[in-house]
Design a protein around this motif. Structure first.
Motif, PDB file in Angstrom:
ATOM      1  N   LEU A 171       0.875  -1.197   0.159  1.00 23.73           N
ATOM      2  CA  LEU A 171       0.189   0.134   0.213  1.00 23.73           C
ATOM      3  C   LEU A 171       0.857   1.395   0.039  1.00 23.73           C
ATOM      4  CD1 LEU A 171      -2.849  -1.049   2.511  1.00 23.73           C
ATOM      5  CD2 LEU A 171      -2.905  -1.102  -0.116  1.00 23.73           C
ATOM      6  N   GLY A 172       0.462   2.251  -0.902  1.00 22.63           N
ATOM      7  CA  GLY A 172       1.172   3.515  -0.929  1.00 22.63           C
ATOM      8  C   GLY A 172       2.224   3.440  -2.147  1.00 22.63           C
ATOM      9  N   SER A 173       2.632   2.326  -2.697  1.00 23.20           N
ATOM     10  CA  SER A 173       3.535   1.961  -3.729  1.00 23.20           C
ATOM     11  C   SER A 173       2.910   2.416  -4.989  1.00 23.20           C
ATOM     12  CB  SER A 173       3.869   0.759  -3.861  1.00 23.20           C
ATOM     13  OG  SER A 173       3.006  -0.248  -4.251  1.00 23.20           O
ATOM     14  N   LYS A 174       3.630   2.907  -5.974  1.00 21.02           N
ATOM     15  CA  LYS A 174       3.284   3.464  -7.255  1.00 21.02           C
ATOM     16  C   LYS A 174       3.919   2.590  -8.506  1.00 21.02           C
ATOM     17  CE  LYS A 174       2.525   8.208  -5.697  1.00 21.02           C
ATOM     18  NZ  LYS A 174       2.760   9.642  -5.797  1.00 21.02           N
ATOM     19  N   PHE A 175       3.358   2.736  -9.502  1.00 23.87           N
ATOM     20  CA  PHE A 175       3.906   2.222 -10.661  1.00 23.87           C
ATOM     21  C   PHE A 175       3.140   2.522 -11.945  1.00 23.87           C
ATOM     22  CE2 PHE A 175       0.961  -1.189  -9.209  1.00 23.87           C
ATOM     23  CZ  PHE A 175      -0.186  -1.358 -10.005  1.00 23.87           C
ATOM     24  N   SER A 176       3.967   2.751 -13.094  1.00 20.66           N
ATOM     25  CA  SER A 176       3.196   3.352 -14.312  1.00 20.66           C
ATOM     26  C   SER A 176       2.331   2.725 -14.794  1.00 20.66           C
ATOM     27  CB  SER A 176       4.381   3.281 -15.428  1.00 20.66           C
ATOM     28  OG  SER A 176       3.989   3.855 -16.533  1.00 20.66           O
ATOM     29  N   CYS A 177       1.177   3.376 -15.299  1.00 21.92           N
ATOM     30  CA  CYS A 177      -0.056   2.943 -15.911  1.00 21.92           C
ATOM     31  C   CYS A 177      -0.317   3.473 -17.235  1.00 21.92           C
ATOM     32  CB  CYS A 177      -1.368   3.139 -15.258  1.00 21.92           C
ATOM     33  SG  CYS A 177      -1.591   4.986 -14.852  1.00 21.92           S
ATOM     34  N   THR A 178       0.653   3.968 -18.029  1.00 24.06           N
ATOM     35  CA  THR A 178       0.800   4.625 -19.314  1.00 24.06           C
ATOM     36  C   THR A 178       0.662   3.703 -20.314  1.00 24.06           C
ATOM     37  OG1 THR A 178       3.121   5.015 -19.490  1.00 24.06           O
ATOM     38  CG2 THR A 178       1.619   7.009 -18.600  1.00 24.06           C
ATOM     39  N   GLY A 179       0.426   3.950 -21.455  1.00 30.05           N
ATOM     40  CA  GLY A 179       0.249   2.929 -22.546  1.00 30.05           C
ATOM     41  C   GLY A 179      -1.172   2.490 -23.159  1.00 30.05           C
ATOM     42  N   SER A 180      -1.360   2.051 -24.333  1.00 28.30           N
ATOM     43  CA  SER A 180      -2.590   1.763 -24.904  1.00 28.30           C
ATOM     44  C   SER A 180      -3.200   0.584 -24.334  1.00 28.30           C
ATOM     45  CB  SER A 180      -2.413   1.598 -26.413  1.00 28.30           C
ATOM     46  OG  SER A 180      -1.625   0.675 -26.627  1.00 28.30           O
ATOM     47  N   ASP A 181      -2.334  -0.461 -23.661  1.00 28.31           N
ATOM     48  CA  ASP A 181      -2.783  -1.633 -23.073  1.00 28.31           C
ATOM     49  C   ASP A 181      -2.579  -1.736 -21.673  1.00 28.31           C
ATOM     50  OD1 ASP A 181      -0.024  -1.762 -23.355  1.00 28.31           O
ATOM     51  OD2 ASP A 181       0.226  -3.527 -24.008  1.00 28.31           O
ATOM     52  N   GLN A 182      -2.694  -0.422 -21.132  1.00 27.37           N
ATOM     53  CA  GLN A 182      -2.290  -0.125 -19.585  1.00 27.37           C
ATOM     54  C   GLN A 182      -2.894  -0.965 -18.608  1.00 27.37           C
ATOM     55  OE1 GLN A 182      -3.744   3.641 -18.011  1.00 27.37           O
ATOM     56  NE2 GLN A 182      -4.466   3.968 -19.837  1.00 27.37           N
ATOM     57  N   GLU A 183      -4.202  -1.389 -18.890  1.00 25.48           N
ATOM     58  CA  GLU A 183      -4.922  -2.432 -17.869  1.00 25.48           C
ATOM     59  C   GLU A 183      -4.161  -3.684 -17.967  1.00 25.48           C
ATOM     60  OE1 GLU A 183      -9.424  -4.005 -16.768  1.00 25.48           O
ATOM     61  OE2 GLU A 183      -8.926  -2.838 -18.633  1.00 25.48           O
ATOM     62  N   ARG A 184      -3.909  -4.400 -18.767  1.00 22.89           N
ATOM     63  CA  ARG A 184      -2.907  -5.212 -18.913  1.00 22.89           C
ATOM     64  C   ARG A 184      -1.537  -5.513 -18.167  1.00 22.89           C
ATOM     65  NH1 ARG A 184       0.835  -7.735 -21.849  1.00 22.89           N
ATOM     66  NH2 ARG A 184       0.964  -6.056 -23.320  1.00 22.89           N
ATOM     67  N   LEU A 185      -1.112  -4.501 -18.545  1.00 25.51           N
ATOM     68  CA  LEU A 185       0.443  -3.977 -18.019  1.00 25.51           C
ATOM     69  C   LEU A 185       0.714  -3.806 -16.543  1.00 25.51           C
ATOM     70  CD1 LEU A 185       1.979  -1.907 -20.948  1.00 25.51           C
ATOM     71  CD2 LEU A 185       2.372  -4.289 -20.416  1.00 25.51           C
ATOM     72  N   ARG A 186      -0.384  -2.869 -16.046  1.00 29.47           N
ATOM     73  CA  ARG A 186      -0.583  -2.688 -14.505  1.00 29.47           C
ATOM     74  C   ARG A 186      -0.949  -3.778 -13.709  1.00 29.47           C
ATOM     75  NH1 ARG A 186      -5.353   1.916 -15.061  1.00 29.47           N
ATOM     76  NH2 ARG A 186      -7.043   0.341 -15.014  1.00 29.47           N
ATOM     77  N   GLY A 187      -1.965  -4.831 -14.397  1.00 26.20           N
ATOM     78  CA  GLY A 187      -2.222  -5.956 -13.927  1.00 26.20           C
ATOM     79  C   GLY A 187      -1.017  -6.600 -13.636  1.00 26.20           C
ATOM     80  N   PHE A 224      -6.688  -5.018  -4.397  1.00 30.32           N
ATOM     81  CA  PHE A 224      -6.330  -4.020  -4.306  1.00 30.32           C
ATOM     82  C   PHE A 224      -7.081  -2.879  -4.983  1.00 30.32           C
ATOM     83  CE2 PHE A 224      -2.670  -6.788  -3.858  1.00 30.32           C
ATOM     84  CZ  PHE A 224      -1.890  -6.096  -2.770  1.00 30.32           C
ATOM     85  N   CYS A 225      -6.951  -1.809  -4.275  1.00 29.88           N
ATOM     86  CA  CYS A 225      -7.512  -0.563  -4.989  1.00 29.88           C
ATOM     87  C   CYS A 225      -6.539   0.288  -5.231  1.00 29.88           C
ATOM     88  CB  CYS A 225      -8.598   0.268  -4.037  1.00 29.88           C
ATOM     89  SG  CYS A 225     -10.103  -0.964  -3.609  1.00 29.88           S
ATOM     90  N   GLY A 226      -6.739   1.193  -6.476  1.00 31.45           N
ATOM     91  CA  GLY A 226      -5.651   2.145  -7.119  1.00 31.45           C
ATOM     92  C   GLY A 226      -6.116   3.438  -7.259  1.00 31.45           C
ATOM     93  N   GLN A 227      -5.436   4.475  -7.321  1.00 35.61           N
ATOM     94  CA  GLN A 227      -5.817   5.803  -7.839  1.00 35.61           C
ATOM     95  C   GLN A 227      -4.999   6.136  -8.947  1.00 35.61           C
ATOM     96  OE1 GLN A 227      -6.128   8.520  -4.514  1.00 35.61           O
ATOM     97  NE2 GLN A 227      -8.531   7.657  -4.005  1.00 35.61           N
ATOM     98  N   SER A 228      -5.253   6.695  -9.883  1.00 33.88           N
ATOM     99  CA  SER A 228      -4.583   7.022 -10.940  1.00 33.88           C
ATOM    100  C   SER A 228      -4.413   8.280 -11.284  1.00 33.88           C
ATOM    101  CB  SER A 228      -5.087   6.311 -12.504  1.00 33.88           C
ATOM    102  OG  SER A 228      -4.162   6.720 -13.584  1.00 33.88           O
ATOM    103  N   ASP A 229      -3.234   9.051 -11.607  1.00 36.27           N
ATOM    104  CA  ASP A 229      -3.094  10.348 -11.909  1.00 36.27           C
ATOM    105  C   ASP A 229      -2.905  10.655 -13.221  1.00 36.27           C
ATOM    106  OD1 ASP A 229      -0.577   9.626 -12.176  1.00 36.27           O
ATOM    107  OD2 ASP A 229       0.082  10.761 -10.605  1.00 36.27           O
ATOM    108  N   GLY A 230      -3.051   9.505 -14.205  1.00 34.53           N
ATOM    109  CA  GLY A 230      -2.765   9.682 -15.665  1.00 34.53           C
ATOM    110  C   GLY A 230      -1.489   9.005 -15.968  1.00 34.53           C
ATOM    111  N   GLY A 231      -0.525   9.041 -15.138  1.00 37.20           N
ATOM    112  CA  GLY A 231       0.805   8.679 -15.361  1.00 37.20           C
ATOM    113  C   GLY A 231       1.244   7.412 -14.579  1.00 37.20           C
ATOM    114  N   GLN A 232       0.773   7.585 -13.275  1.00 42.31           N
ATOM    115  CA  GLN A 232       0.949   6.541 -12.223  1.00 42.31           C
ATOM    116  C   GLN A 232      -0.334   5.963 -11.584  1.00 42.31           C
ATOM    117  OE1 GLN A 232       4.258   8.127  -9.836  1.00 42.31           O
ATOM    118  NE2 GLN A 232       5.501   6.786 -10.750  1.00 42.31           N
TER     119      GLN A 232
END
Length: 235
Positions: free
Chosen positions: A97-113, A186-194
């Motif tokens: 909890l509290g950690s961040k990772f990138s969520c950019t890219g057209s296939d971001q849902e697969r990548l962030r998972g 896990f619940c996550g909040q996105s700022d568009g980049g992370q």
């Protein structure tokens, strides 16, 4: 109105078509179906919904299992003495909890998972990361990992509290059921980049629906999905 969004979350194409036009793209007539539940947040950011594994699985878990799994594969079948109790899984995953990772890219849902899955494997103690796309995600621990950025939890074709037999070998003569699987939501909040992990809920499949209400109505939700041709939006 069909809107195309780029990997940078920018709208770059819009097309308005009739339903009759879209229906021509349905070449299979197949309905995608899955169970769904509603994510209801609690006051705590980390919640162990049930501190004990199911009655069927409890005799098979081993408090010292994490000391022996470093060289094991996360997608291998679970075996005796290698299953970590649900309470210890919760303790190991809470530091994420509290950690961040990138969520950019057209296939971001697969990548962030995939990135969350990798981090969960590392937290549990595996030295390698593997994902074969089968249920549950970390089969060696009978653990399904979910990342939620919306209140709708997709559960797949089988409800978590189902007593149907899971397709894994018996352990000490006990047949594992779907309701024995452990879930880390896990619940996550996105700022568009992370994306930042904000909440964690750990439960057995048996207790899942008692905490996260299942969508009612038809119970098993069905939808038709269409693949848009490459030239749908033009150039």
């Amino acid at each position: 109105m069909i809107i195309r969004v780029t990997g940078k979350d920018q709208i770059d194409r819009v097309r308005v078509v009739t339903g009759a036009r879209l229906s021509l793209l349905d070449t299979t007539g197949t309905l995608t179906q899955k169970y769904q539940a509603r994510l209801v947040s609690g006051k705590a950011t980390a919640e162990l919904i049930t501190p004990y594994d199911t009655e069927n699985l409890a005799p098979l878990v081993y408090p010292g299992a994490e000391q022996h799994i470093r060289s094991a594969s996360p997608v291998s079948y679970p075996t005796d003495k290698f299953l970590i109790p649900i309470r210890i899984l919760f303790e190991k995953l809470t530091p994420l909890l509290g950690s961040k990772f990138s969520c950019t890219g057209s296939d971001q849902e697969r990548l962030r998972g995939a990135e969350l899955h990798r981090r969960v494997c590392q937290q549990i103690g595996y030295t390698n990361y593997q994902d074969d796309g089968r249920f549950p995600d970390i089969r060696h621990q009978l653990l399904e990992v979910k990342l939620q950025t919306s209140p709708t939890i997709d559960l797949g074709l089988v409800c978590p509290n189902s007593q149907n037999i899971l397709d894994v070998p018996e352990i000490q003569g006990r047949q594992i059921r779907h309701c024995d699987v452990r879930y880390a939501v896990f619940c996550g909040q996105s700022d568009g980049g992370q994306i930042m992990l904000t909440h964690l809920y750990v439960t057995t499949g048996e207790a899942f629906i008692s905490r996260f209400p299942q969508f009612q109505g038809k119970v098993l939700n069905k939808k038709r999905q269409l693949r848009l041709p490459a030239d749908f939006f033009g150039r």
